[in-house]
Design an enzyme around this catalytic site. Structure first.
Site, PDB file in Angstrom:
ATOM      1  N   ASP A  49       3.218   2.081   8.135  1.00 58.42           N
ATOM      2  CA  ASP A  49       1.945   1.393   7.910  1.00 58.42           C
ATOM      3  C   ASP A  49       2.041   0.232   6.922  1.00 58.42           C
ATOM      4  O   ASP A  49       1.597   0.321   5.786  1.00 58.42           O
ATOM      5  CB  ASP A  49       0.877   2.385   7.449  1.00 58.42           C
ATOM      6  CG  ASP A  49      -0.521   1.795   7.537  1.00 58.42           C
ATOM      7  OD1 ASP A  49      -0.676   0.683   8.105  1.00 58.42           O
ATOM      8  OD2 ASP A  49      -1.461   2.432   7.043  1.00 58.42           O
ATOM      9  N   ASP A  68       0.857  -1.186   0.000  1.00 62.10           N
ATOM     10  CA  ASP A  68       0.000   0.000   0.000  1.00 62.10           C
ATOM     11  C   ASP A  68       0.891   1.233   0.000  1.00 62.10           C
ATOM     12  O   ASP A  68       0.707   2.170   0.787  1.00 62.10           O
ATOM     13  CB  ASP A  68      -0.925  -0.012   1.219  1.00 62.10           C
ATOM     14  CG  ASP A  68      -2.050   1.015   1.121  1.00 62.10           C
ATOM     15  OD1 ASP A  68      -2.474   1.326  -0.011  1.00 62.10           O
ATOM     16  OD2 ASP A  68      -2.505   1.503   2.172  1.00 62.10           O
TER      17      ASP A  68
END
Length: 337
Positions: A227, A210
Site C-alpha cells: 500500500d 504511510d
C-alpha cells in the site's frame, strides 16, 4: 482529473458485477466471491482466480490522485521491485497493445496485485525492527535516486492548515468546543510549523509515507511492504517514527534497533528525530480533516459513527492538548542512546 458527481456516487455503490466485469476486461477471471479488505480510501477486494491464484484488486477513489500521480506510485513500486525489495507492486496487462498497470473500466480506475499473506510484525522484538530497518534504508536509497514530479511533498499546509480550515469552515467541530479547539490547534500548528521550518535543510526523498505496522506484512521469510497509495516526498523519519511503539523507556532501544539495520545501508541524520512529535501532531490533525472530507461517503458514516459526536471531539481536544505540550516540552538536546 475531474470526475462528475454521478461517478462519485457510482464509486460509493460499486457492485460485485462491475468489479468482475472490470477484471474480465483485462483477462482476469475471478470466482464470484469477493472479500472486501480493510481500506476506506479506495475499494479493495481479495479474490481467487479460476485457477486458484489469490489476487487483490484496488479501485481508486475519484478526485484524489490524478492518473499521473497514480502512475508515479506504480513506477516507484517497479523500481523497488527491480532492486529486489519485497514490495507488492501492481501487475501489468496488455491493453490495446501496451503494457499497463493503471486500468480503466466504465470510468473506474483500478489495479490488480498478487495477494501475499502475512501478519503484523512483532515490533517488541528488536531483531524484527533491525530487519525492517534494513529494508527501509534500501527503499530510501531507491527513493533518493530521483524526485516525484506529480506527487506532493509532506507539508503542514496540506496536512495541517488546510485540514483545520476545512473542519472550521464546514462546522464539524461542535460549537461549544470550537473556541477551546482553536486555543489548542492554532498554537499546535504554529509549533509544528516552527519544527518543520527549523530543519528545512533535511533531505527530501520519495517515501512510503504511510509506513505503519499494518502496511508491513511479516512471514518467516521476513517483511514485505504494501500500500504505497499515500506515497509522497518527505524526510526519511516519516517512514520510521510510526514503528516506534513502546513507552518512553522502551523507545530508545527500539529506535536503536531500527537504526542498527537502517545504517547498514544508508546514513541517517539524527536531527530528524526532533521532527517526530511535530509529525505526530500533523497526523492527528490530518486524520480529523480526512474523516470530515470523506463524510459524504456512506461507508464513512457507517464505520465512523462517533465522528460527529461531542465525546469524540472532547477526547481529541485532550489528546491535541497533550501533543502541544509534548512539542513545547521537547528537550533542546536529545540523548538517542
Amino acid at each position: 482529473m475531474t470526475i462528475n458527481n454521478n461517478y462519485q456516487h457510482g464509486f460509493y455503490q460499486l457492485d460485485p458485477d462491475t468489479i468482475l466485469d472490470a477484471l474480465e476486461s483485462v483477462g482476469v477471471f475471478a470466482e464470484a466471491a469477493l472479500l472486501p479488505l480493510n481500506s476506506y480510501e479506495n475499494r479493495v477486494y481479495q479474490f481467487k482466480t479460476e485457477d486458484g491464484q489469490r489476487m487483490v484488486t484496488k479501485f481508486y477513489r475519484p478526485n484524489r490522485w490524478s492518473n499521473e500521480q497514480i502512475l508515479e506510485e506504480h513506477q516507484f513500486c517497479f523500481e523497488l521491485e527491480a532492486s529486489e525489495i519485497p514490495i507488492v507492486a501492481p501487475l501489468k496487462f496488455k491493453v490495446n497493445g501496451e503494457s499497463q498497470s493503471l486500468l480503466t473500466f466504465q470510468n473506474f480506475r483500478f489495479a490488480v496485485f498478487e495477494s501475499r499473506g502475512g501478519r503484523h510484525p512483532n515490533l517488541d522484538d528488536n531483531n524484527v525492527l533491525t530487519w525492517i530497518g534494513r529494508f527501509l534504508a534500501r527503499i530510501h536509497n531507491v527513493g533518493a535516486t530521483r524526485a516525484f514530479k506529480h506527487r506532493p511533498t509532506l507539508s503542514i499546509q496540506e496536512f495541517g492548515f488546510e485540514q483545520y480550515r476545512f473542519l472550521s469552515e464546514r462546522q464539524f467541530i461542535p460549537s461549544h468546543l470550537k473556541q477551546a479547539m482553536d486555543s489548542v490547534c492554532l498554537p499546535l500548528l504554529e509549533q509544528i510549523n516552527q519544527s518543520l521550518t527549523r530543519f528545512k535543510d533535511l533531505e527530501t526523498i520519495r517515501l512510503h509515507a504511510d509506513c505503519h505496522p499494518s502496511n508491513i506484512l511479516w512471514t518467516d521469510d521476513g517483511p514485505h511492504f504494501v500500500d504505497l497509495d499515500d506515497s509522497r516526498s518527505g524526510p526519511a523519519v516519516q517512514d520510521l517514527w510510526m514503528l516506534i511503539t513502546g513507552d518512553e523507556y522502551d523507545q530508545p532501544e527500539q529506535r536503536n534497533a531500527l537504526l542498527d539495520g537502517y545504517e547498514e545501508f544508508r546514513e541517517f541524520d539524527d536531527r530528524q528525530w526532533y521532527l517526530v512529535e511535530a509529525l505526530r501532531g500533523l497526523r492527528m490533525i490530518n486524520y480529523m480533516g480526512w474523516l470530515a472530507r470523506r463524510w459524504d461517503d456512506p461507508s464513512f458514516q457507517h464505520h465512523f459513527p462517533w465522528f460527529n459526536q461531542s465525546r469524540y471531539w472532547e477526547e481529541q481536544l485532550l489528546q491535541l492538548k497533550e501533543q502541544l505540550g509534548a512539542i513545547q516540552n521537547q528537550p533542546t538536546v536529545f540523548n538517542w542512546q
